[in-house]
Design a protein around this motif. Structure first.
Motif, PDB file in Angstrom:
ATOM      1  N   GLU A 146      -4.150  -8.176  -2.949  1.00 37.49           N
ATOM      2  CA  GLU A 146      -4.693  -9.403  -2.369  1.00 37.49           C
ATOM      3  C   GLU A 146      -3.920 -10.602  -2.886  1.00 37.49           C
ATOM      4  N   TRP A 149      -7.242  -6.069   5.668  1.00 38.25           N
ATOM      5  CA  TRP A 149      -8.598  -5.538   5.531  1.00 38.25           C
ATOM      6  C   TRP A 149      -9.606  -6.680   5.515  1.00 38.25           C
ATOM      7  N   ARG A 150      -9.254  -7.778   4.844  1.00 40.37           N
ATOM      8  CA  ARG A 150     -10.034  -9.004   4.861  1.00 40.37           C
ATOM      9  C   ARG A 150      -9.071 -10.180   4.901  1.00 40.37           C
ATOM     10  N   GLU A 192      -0.755  -2.679  -0.609  1.00 39.44           N
ATOM     11  CA  GLU A 192      -2.151  -2.868  -1.011  1.00 39.44           C
ATOM     12  C   GLU A 192      -2.249  -3.938  -2.095  1.00 39.44           C
ATOM     13  N   GLU A 235      -2.176  -1.368   5.345  1.00 39.10           N
ATOM     14  CA  GLU A 235      -2.075  -1.149   6.786  1.00 39.10           C
ATOM     15  C   GLU A 235      -1.335  -2.310   7.458  1.00 39.10           C
ATOM     16  N   GLU A 282      -8.789  -9.852  11.237  1.00 40.18           N
ATOM     17  CA  GLU A 282      -8.813  -8.485  10.706  1.00 40.18           C
ATOM     18  C   GLU A 282      -8.538  -7.411  11.762  1.00 40.18           C
ATOM     19  N   SER A 323      -5.207  -6.635   1.501  1.00 39.60           N
ATOM     20  CA  SER A 323      -4.544  -5.566   2.248  1.00 39.60           C
ATOM     21  C   SER A 323      -4.867  -4.209   1.635  1.00 39.60           C
ATOM     22  N   ARG A 324      -4.973  -3.209   2.508  1.00 41.10           N
ATOM     23  CA  ARG A 324      -5.109  -1.817   2.072  1.00 41.10           C
ATOM     24  C   ARG A 324      -3.891  -0.997   2.498  1.00 41.10           C
TER      25      ARG A 324
END
Length: 404
Positions: A336, A361-362, A334, A357, A83, A354-355
């Motif tokens: 998963e 994110w996880r 964004e 970025e 992460e 993902s967010r």
């Protein structure tokens, strides 16, 4: 009558077992002796445990009463390390948890990211990935086929297995530049194309390995001592496999007909496992140590067939790119995605969240070896200590893949 505590006088010192120890009376002749269960630690530094794994077993004489796998001695917290690294850097971490299947480890994460990006990989890269994944599978299987008889007291098979491994290692190293941590996958394909004439050298290596495999097979499956030590030992039923999430060769040896290459195909496996193709799923029903060994032996031949088919297909493809051009900063939309692949030891999955970025994110890793080790608590009780080594070796795990 409840068991009484063992009290023994030694030089004026009274020795009493801890309260948790089970004691019982045993009549020997005219004497009544008090005996107790022994708690024995196998590992964490022990040649039978394939790494830094500790087994806490309770013995009644030489028979195992209970077994508790104690893990975590190699824990790196890789899920959290994912992460704080971008999607290119993660590949360097993924190929290290199962160090015998580094190429397969890399595949899972790049397939997840490519799916989230909606990216299509060049056809040549798809077939090269499939070929390299099967060559890596051969390397993993040969390692266990050599080390398992060694744990049972047979030293010769490991030399034969490593001779064949070197044939495949040479062509893998020529293509990727690495012997263990290949770092050859990239989001969008492969790092670069293989060298000129490489497919011909792979074909020669496969021919040499096929020609000499009967020698290794006769040393392993044709060995009366190996058969005596493994037949009927360490039986694992299909229901227990399913309950513990055991997959791969161990589950198939217990009768579970599961293989993601056929059931949820990725790369070029849909074509390879189609009717009339070289792909097939190897199963047994006995679920003992011998069945697991037989599955591994037969799967080795299947992987060689799949690699041969990939070579044949690559020779018909025109020259072309093996990767997609990516932006300097790669950001994933964004959402998963869970990508799972059929690694040599079983299901290997990555859940990526993902967010939007450049870092996830996880990111959660589901490794195959974890379940293969945890089920030992169900398998070992009732067996002798001498059988423990045979069972442990037949579970085909890598400790780094357990601890992550």
């Amino acid at each position: 009558m409840p068991p009484r505590p063992l009290v023994r006088q030694t030089g004026g010192v009274t020795v009493t077992p801890p309260p948790s120890t089970t004691t019982r009376d045993v009549v020997v002749g005219v004497c009544v002796l008090a005996t107790s269960d022994m708690v024995l630690n196998i590992g964490p530094q022990h040649p039978a445990t394939h790494g830094v794994l500790r087994l806490k077993i309770v013995l009644d004489g030489e028979r195992i009463v209970s077994a508790d796998p104690v893990i975590g001695y190699m824990h790196r917290g890789v899920d959290k390390l994912f992460e704080v690294r971008d999607y290119r850097q993660i590949i360097a971490l993924t190929n290290r948890h199962d160090w015998l299947a580094a190429f397969g480890n890399e595949l899972g994460i790049v397939l997840a990211v490519e799916s989230m990006l909606g990216m299509e990989v060049p056809e040549r890269a798809v077939w090269l990935r499939t070929l390299l994944a099967e060559l890596n599978r051969v390397l993993s299987h040969l390692m266990f086929l050599g080390s398992y008889p060694l744990e049972l007291g047979a030293i010769t098979p490991v030399f034969y297995a490593f001779r064949e491994r070197e044939e495949i290692q040479a062509v893998m190293e020529e293509a990727t530049g690495g012997r263990m941590h290949y770092m050859f996958n990239r989001v969008g394909g492969l790092r670069e194309d293989v060298p000129a004439g490489w497919t011909g050298r792979v074909r020669e290596a496969l021919t040499a390995v096929r020609r000499r495999l009967p020698d290794l097979f006769s040393l392993v499956s044709g060995n009366d001592i190996v058969i005596a030590r493994t037949r009927g030992v360490g039986v694992l039923d299909a229901a227990t496999c399913a309950a513990y999430g055991v997959t791969g060769p161990i589950a198939r040896a217990s009768g579970l007909d599961l293989d993601l290459r056929r059931d949820q195909p990725y790369l070029a496996y849909a074509e390879l496992f189609a009717t009339g193709g070289p792909g097939r799923v190897v199963t047994r029903s006995a679920g003992d140590c011998l069945a697991r060994l037989e599955v591994l032996l037969e799967q080795l031949e299947v992987s060689l067939d799949l690699a041969q088919a990939c070579l044949d297909r690559l020779e018909t493809l025109p020259a072309g790119p093996v990767n997609q051009r990516l932006p300097k900063v790669l950001k994933v939309p964004e959402g998963e995605h869970y990508a799972v692949t059929e690694n040599p030891l079983g299901f290997n999955g990555y859940l990526v969240v993902s967010r939007g970025e450049k870092t996830p994110w996880r990111c959660k890793l589901r490794s195959a070896s974890f379940s293969n080790v945890q089920v030992l608590s169900e398998m070992l009780p009732g067996h002798l200590v001498s059988d423990m080594v045979a069972i442990l070796g037949s579970m085909f795990f890598v400790v780094g893949d357990v601890d992550k």
